[in-house]
Motif scaffolding. Structure first.
Motif, PDB file in Angstrom:
ATOM      1  N   ARG A  68       0.657  -1.271  -0.452  1.00  0.00           N
ATOM      2  CA  ARG A  68       0.175  -0.277  -0.064  1.00  0.00           C
ATOM      3  C   ARG A  68       0.765   1.522  -0.253  1.00  0.00           C
ATOM      4  NH1 ARG A  68      -3.220  -0.765   4.347  1.00  0.00           N
ATOM      5  NH2 ARG A  68      -4.783  -0.792   3.409  1.00  0.00           N
ATOM      6  N   THR A  69       0.079   2.242  -0.663  1.00  0.00           N
ATOM      7  CA  THR A  69       1.626   3.418  -0.877  1.00  0.00           C
ATOM      8  C   THR A  69       0.310   4.484   0.913  1.00  0.00           C
ATOM      9  OG1 THR A  69      -0.535   4.713  -2.000  1.00  0.00           O
ATOM     10  CG2 THR A  69       1.652   3.052  -3.530  1.00  0.00           C
ATOM     11  N   ALA A  70       1.559   5.110   0.548  1.00  0.00           N
ATOM     12  CA  ALA A  70       0.869   6.823   1.719  1.00  0.00           C
ATOM     13  C   ALA A  70      -0.491   7.372   0.529  1.00  0.00           C
ATOM     14  CB  ALA A  70       2.039   7.374   1.754  1.00  0.00           C
ATOM     15  N   ASP A  71      -0.502   7.246  -0.299  1.00  0.00           N
ATOM     16  CA  ASP A  71      -1.801   7.651  -1.144  1.00  0.00           C
ATOM     17  C   ASP A  71      -2.714   6.578  -0.891  1.00  0.00           C
ATOM     18  OD1 ASP A  71      -0.701  10.653  -2.019  1.00  0.00           O
ATOM     19  OD2 ASP A  71       0.163   9.151  -3.730  1.00  0.00           O
ATOM     20  N   GLU A  72      -2.869   5.686  -1.558  1.00  0.00           N
ATOM     21  CA  GLU A  72      -3.485   4.760  -1.027  1.00  0.00           C
ATOM     22  C   GLU A  72      -4.223   5.002   0.150  1.00  0.00           C
ATOM     23  OE1 GLU A  72      -2.411   1.710  -4.390  1.00  0.00           O
ATOM     24  OE2 GLU A  72      -1.669   1.223  -2.546  1.00  0.00           O
ATOM     25  N   ALA A  85     -10.173  13.836   6.240  1.00  0.00           N
ATOM     26  CA  ALA A  85     -10.088  13.449   4.977  1.00  0.00           C
ATOM     27  C   ALA A  85      -8.559  14.350   3.897  1.00  0.00           C
ATOM     28  CB  ALA A  85     -11.034  12.844   3.121  1.00  0.00           C
ATOM     29  N   GLY A  86      -8.703  15.625   4.242  1.00  0.00           N
ATOM     30  CA  GLY A  86      -7.763  16.608   4.525  1.00  0.00           C
ATOM     31  C   GLY A  86      -6.391  16.081   4.403  1.00  0.00           C
ATOM     32  N   ASP A  87      -6.415  16.753   5.629  1.00  0.00           N
ATOM     33  CA  ASP A  87      -5.401  15.933   6.010  1.00  0.00           C
ATOM     34  C   ASP A  87      -4.443  14.821   6.242  1.00  0.00           C
ATOM     35  OD1 ASP A  87      -5.426  18.945   7.950  1.00  0.00           O
ATOM     36  OD2 ASP A  87      -6.250  17.395   9.277  1.00  0.00           O
ATOM     37  N   LEU A  88      -5.144  13.574   5.975  1.00  0.00           N
ATOM     38  CA  LEU A  88      -4.724  12.606   5.388  1.00  0.00           C
ATOM     39  C   LEU A  88      -4.265  12.894   4.096  1.00  0.00           C
ATOM     40  CD1 LEU A  88      -7.561   9.980   6.701  1.00  0.00           C
ATOM     41  CD2 LEU A  88      -5.375   9.883   7.455  1.00  0.00           C
ATOM     42  N   ARG A  93       0.730  13.734   1.071  1.00  0.00           N
ATOM     43  CA  ARG A  93       1.393  14.415   0.109  1.00  0.00           C
ATOM     44  C   ARG A  93       3.085  14.548   0.718  1.00  0.00           C
ATOM     45  NH1 ARG A  93       0.370  17.467  -4.598  1.00  0.00           N
ATOM     46  NH2 ARG A  93      -0.019  15.025  -5.115  1.00  0.00           N
ATOM     47  N   ALA A  94       2.795  14.593   2.019  1.00  0.00           N
ATOM     48  CA  ALA A  94       4.211  15.340   2.833  1.00  0.00           C
ATOM     49  C   ALA A  94       4.627  13.936   2.771  1.00  0.00           C
ATOM     50  CB  ALA A  94       3.548  15.771   3.921  1.00  0.00           C
TER      51      ALA A  94
END
Length: 132
Positions: A68-72, A85-88, A93-94
């Motif tokens: 699993r990637t961070a984006d996923e 959701a926005g903070d996740l 992204r960070a």
């Protein structure tokens, strides 16, 4: 004048969030805090994001899934925690920026991930999925 471009990782060929043996969220938090105390902000950001995801797996809000990637992880977690959701997405992204984009972590970025981690520990998940 040319606008500065920020390097971005392509969606294809993404690398897994976890690349080592399984560790607990507490293990990742301890590593993150140790890196932060030593001023190693890039590593602190990476470990804090791993703590966020592992904690969500430990709470069974995410199924453990190798590769699993961070984006996923952020997208999947947002379905159970839509208020975050926005903070996740920003946390993913960070992580991507410091891991693949050549950016250096900093205390502010680490602080935002730490705050998110603490907020998610107290968050009540949406168990039925979002309504249309």
């Amino acid at each position: 004048m040319v606008a500065a471009r920020h390097p971005r990782r392509a969606v294809t060929g993404a690398t897994a969030l976890f690349d080592e043996a399984a560790r607990t969220a507490a293990d990742h938090r301890a590593a993150a805090d140790a890196h932060a105390a030593a001023g190693r902000w890039t590593e602190a950001v990476q470990e804090r994001m791993r703590a966020v995801v592992r904690s969500l797996e430990e709470r069974t809000l995410l199924d453990p899934r190798p590769g699993r990637t961070a984006d996923e992880a952020a997208a999947e977690a947002a379905t159970r925690l839509p208020q975050h959701a926005g903070d996740l997405r920003a946390a993913a992204r960070a992580f991507d920026d410091v891991t693949y984009g050549g950016r250096t972590g900093d205390p502010d970025t680490y602080g935002r991930l730490r705050t998110l981690d603490l907020a998610l520990e107290r968050a009540t998940p949406l168990l039925t999925g979002p309504t249309a």
